[in-house]
Design a protein around this motif. Structure first.
Motif, mmCIF file in Angstrom:
data_model
loop_
_atom_site.group_PDB
_atom_site.id
_atom_site.type_symbol
_atom_site.label_atom_id
_atom_site.label_comp_id
_atom_site.label_asym_id
_atom_site.label_seq_id
_atom_site.Cartn_x
_atom_site.Cartn_y
_atom_site.Cartn_z
ATOM 1 N N ARG A 1 -6.313 1.177 -0.056
ATOM 2 C CA ARG A 1 -5.268 1.709 -0.951
ATOM 3 C C ARG A 1 -5.030 0.759 -2.135
ATOM 4 N NH1 ARG A 1 -3.939 6.144 -2.482
ATOM 5 N NH2 ARG A 1 -3.616 6.949 -0.387
ATOM 6 N N LEU A 2 -5.067 -0.535 -1.884
ATOM 7 C CA LEU A 2 -4.841 -1.472 -2.991
ATOM 8 C C LEU A 2 -6.043 -1.516 -3.934
ATOM 9 C CD1 LEU A 2 -2.243 -2.286 -1.627
ATOM 10 C CD2 LEU A 2 -2.930 -4.670 -1.743
ATOM 11 N N SER B 1 0.848 -1.206 0.000
ATOM 12 C CA SER B 1 0.000 0.000 0.000
ATOM 13 C C SER B 1 0.881 1.254 0.000
ATOM 14 C CB SER B 1 -0.990 -0.006 1.161
ATOM 15 O OG SER B 1 -0.323 -0.074 2.385
ATOM 16 N N LEU C 1 2.144 1.843 -3.576
ATOM 17 C CA LEU C 1 1.152 2.462 -4.461
ATOM 18 C C LEU C 1 0.945 3.931 -4.123
ATOM 19 C CD1 LEU C 1 -1.664 -0.195 -4.949
ATOM 20 C CD2 LEU C 1 -0.004 0.624 -6.616
ATOM 21 N N PRO D 1 -5.992 2.725 -5.827
ATOM 22 C CA PRO D 1 -4.628 3.264 -5.623
ATOM 23 C C PRO D 1 -4.555 4.785 -5.682
ATOM 24 C CG PRO D 1 -4.610 1.470 -7.213
ATOM 25 C CD PRO D 1 -6.047 1.747 -6.919
#
Ligand code: SAM
Ligand code: FES
Length: 352
Positions: free
Chosen positions: A263-264, A42, A45, A267
């Motif tokens: 976050r994944l 995370s 990214l 992104p």
């Protein structure tokens, strides 16, 4: 089991997608090693999209009157112990003036759903802020309104709107709210806001009463479908004067894990490390940044009213002046290897 979880985290990192059942598996079987692995991705990214920058939003809590009665919230209308206040236009503009000098380029006007602030009054305030600070973004967080009202605020110059969906599951929603509030209407609001052209923020509380892993997976699926610009999550924290006075608060550990998953999944999103995270653990906001968050929202409200905007027990940053909060946050952020920037901090361009 662990290898399976790693495979799922890798899949989410590479494709930005998981099936609902896969989110449930990942959340249910998570362990500390998975979490550290998730956070390494995370962070990768977040740095790919936003570098080391942390954006600040000056939060102005301008009214704690609320016509709603959410079971978890300290400013719900039935809480007779809440001491009510409203800031007037001049008070709000004074907060903006101070915030601007401290480097803020986004002002977030947040409040309970207070009928005193009619659309006309809101539009006046928005117009005034935008004319005095044309280089700043105005974010609203004032709850559920008609599409016409949202359009009027947008036309007056509002750029962004924060409205957490709270939980994507209708049944769970009805356990957190009285019957006059519905998940369907909350989602309708979010789609209206998006169509009008706002940068939209949604989110949910982690560890809210009756929440299951399945509910959290539904939240992730909803976020993927809505594709908001911002996602704010924080732990549910007990408030002593609400119907949930005896329900346990959510945990730091699960909140950080969900933050990493968000976050994944998105992104490009702007994700705050929230005050609630800093309230359940002294270094909660720093850990939030290390799990993938890239925004912080220091309080710009006048110190005299801060203790009255008590959504949950023991809320932090209620005694300090804004300048003190900014200095404290600068130190905290730099301890994580990231840095606060003076910037509107708009979302990077995304495909809708
Ligand atoms: N009235 C606006 C709305 O409904 O969006 C904005 C204010 S509302 C108090 C802001 C957020 O505070 C809610 O979306 C909710 O997720 C959060 N909140 C309220 N009570 C909380 C609690 N006890 N613990 C953690 N977060 C809470
Ligand atoms: Fe005010 Fe929920 S109690 S919006």
């Amino acid at each position: 089991m662990q290898r399976n979880n790693r495979t799922l985290i890798d899949k989410l990192f590479e494709t930005g997608e998981l099936e609902k059942d896969e989110y449930v598996t990942l959340i249910s079987n998570r362990n500390e090693d998975d979490a550290q692995y998730l956070f390494s991705l995370s962070r990768k990214l977040r740095e790919q999209y936003y570098g080391k920058s942390v954006y600040v939003r000056g939060l102005i809590e301008f009214t704690n009157y609320c016509k709603n009665d959410c079971y978890y919230c300290g400013i719900r209308r039935s809480n007779k112990n809440a001491v009510r206040y409203r800031l007037d236009e001049d008070d709000i503009l004074a907060c903006c003036k101070e915030g601007y000098s401290l480097g803020f380029r986004t002002f977030v006007l947040q409040g309970g759903e207070d009928p005193y602030f009619t659309d006309e009054k809101m539009c006046r305030i928005i117009l005034k802020i935008k004319s005095l600070y044309p280089d700043c973004a105005v974010t609203l967080s004032i709850g559920e309104k008609s599409r016409e009202s949202y359009q009027a605020y947008f036309d007056a110059g509002a750029d962004r709107y924060l409205l957490r969906h709270e939980t994507a599951d209708c049944e769970h929603y009805s356990k957190l709210h009285p019957s006059e509030l519905s998940s369907d209407n909350r989602k309708r609001c979010l789609y209206d806001l998006k169509e009008i052209g706002y940068q939209v923020g949604t989110g949910f509380m982690v560890g809210s009463p009756y929440q299951t892993e399945e509910n959290l997976a539904q939240d992730m699926m909803f976020i993927k479908e809505l594709r908001p610009s911002m996602v704010g999550i924080g732990p549910f924290i007990t408030h002593k004067d609400t119907p949930f006075y005896d329900k346990p608060s959510g945990t730091l550990e699960l909140t950080l894990f969900m933050l990493g998953l968000i976050r994944l999944t998105l992104p490009y999103a702007l994700i705050p490390s929230t005050t609630a995270l800093g309230t359940i653990a002294p270094n909660g906001r720093e850990l939030g940044l290390k799990a993938g968050a890239n925004v912080i929202m220091p309080n710009l409200s006048p110190v005299e009213v801060r203790k009255k905007y008590m959504l949950y027990d023991n809320k932090i940053c209620t005694g300090e002046e804004s300048a003190q909060c900014v200095q404290c946050l600068k130190n905290r952020v730099s301890s994580t290897g990231y840095e606060i920037v003076t910037d509107r901090g708009d979302v990077v361009k995304i495909n809708n």
